[in-house]
Scaffold this motif. Structure first.
Motif, mmCIF file in Angstrom:
data_model
loop_
_atom_site.group_PDB
_atom_site.id
_atom_site.type_symbol
_atom_site.label_atom_id
_atom_site.label_comp_id
_atom_site.label_asym_id
_atom_site.label_seq_id
_atom_site.Cartn_x
_atom_site.Cartn_y
_atom_site.Cartn_z
ATOM 1 N N ARG A 9 0.846 -1.190 -0.041
ATOM 2 C CA ARG A 9 -0.043 0.068 0.078
ATOM 3 C C ARG A 9 0.983 1.242 -0.208
ATOM 4 N N ASN A 10 0.480 2.290 -0.839
ATOM 5 C CA ASN A 10 1.137 3.427 -0.870
ATOM 6 C C ASN A 10 2.461 3.537 -1.735
ATOM 7 N N VAL A 56 5.369 7.788 4.705
ATOM 8 C CA VAL A 56 4.842 7.057 3.765
ATOM 9 C C VAL A 56 5.134 5.456 3.923
ATOM 10 N N ALA A 60 3.192 2.012 5.020
ATOM 11 C CA ALA A 60 3.098 1.235 3.972
ATOM 12 C C ALA A 60 3.467 -0.280 4.662
ATOM 13 N N PRO A 65 -3.068 3.436 5.111
ATOM 14 C CA PRO A 65 -2.965 4.507 4.099
ATOM 15 C C PRO A 65 -1.990 5.621 4.514
ATOM 16 N N TRP A 66 -1.377 6.276 3.596
ATOM 17 C CA TRP A 66 -0.306 7.228 4.004
ATOM 18 C C TRP A 66 -0.956 8.419 4.742
#
Length: 112
Positions: A9-10, A56, A60, A65-66
């Motif tokens: 993610r991110n 971030v 991750a 989520p960032w």
């Protein structure tokens, strides 16, 4: 080679490429290093320090989520980021940059 970093993610293609330049070629390698060591390797590979990519990466690795980073978490992460940034050696200067510094074309403080 393991799981692509971009599956986290991110993490998109730009971060995946930056990590590849730093010798981190998989999500597993990134997880094993952790945020601080991985970010230090990014800086050592020539990436310019910037706080947002640092946190971030942390988000991750947590699968978040960032923009889920809280104010308190950001404050703690900023301290870690500042320590890593302070301990990172500056990237090597090119011959052109060194020459421009010698003849006084560039600001000796590195601001221009």
């Amino acid at each position: 080679m393991g799981t692509p970093i971009s599956t986290l993610r991110n993490m998109g293609p730009a971060m995946e490429a930056a990590f590849a330049r730093a010798g981190i070629d998989s999500a597993e390698a990134l997880r094993e290093l952790g945020t601080d060591a991985a970010y230090a390797r990014l800086l050592a590979s020539g990436e310019r320090p910037h706080f947002i990519p640092f946190y971030v990466i942390e988000m991750a690795l947590q699968g978040r989520p960032w923009n889920d980073c809280t104010t308190d978490e950001k404050a703690a992460l900023r301290l870690r980021f500042d320590r890593i940034k302070a301990s990172a050696a500056p990237p090597p200067r090119s011959e052109l940059e060194a020459f421009l510094d010698r003849i006084g074309v560039r600001d000796p403080r590195g601001t221009g």
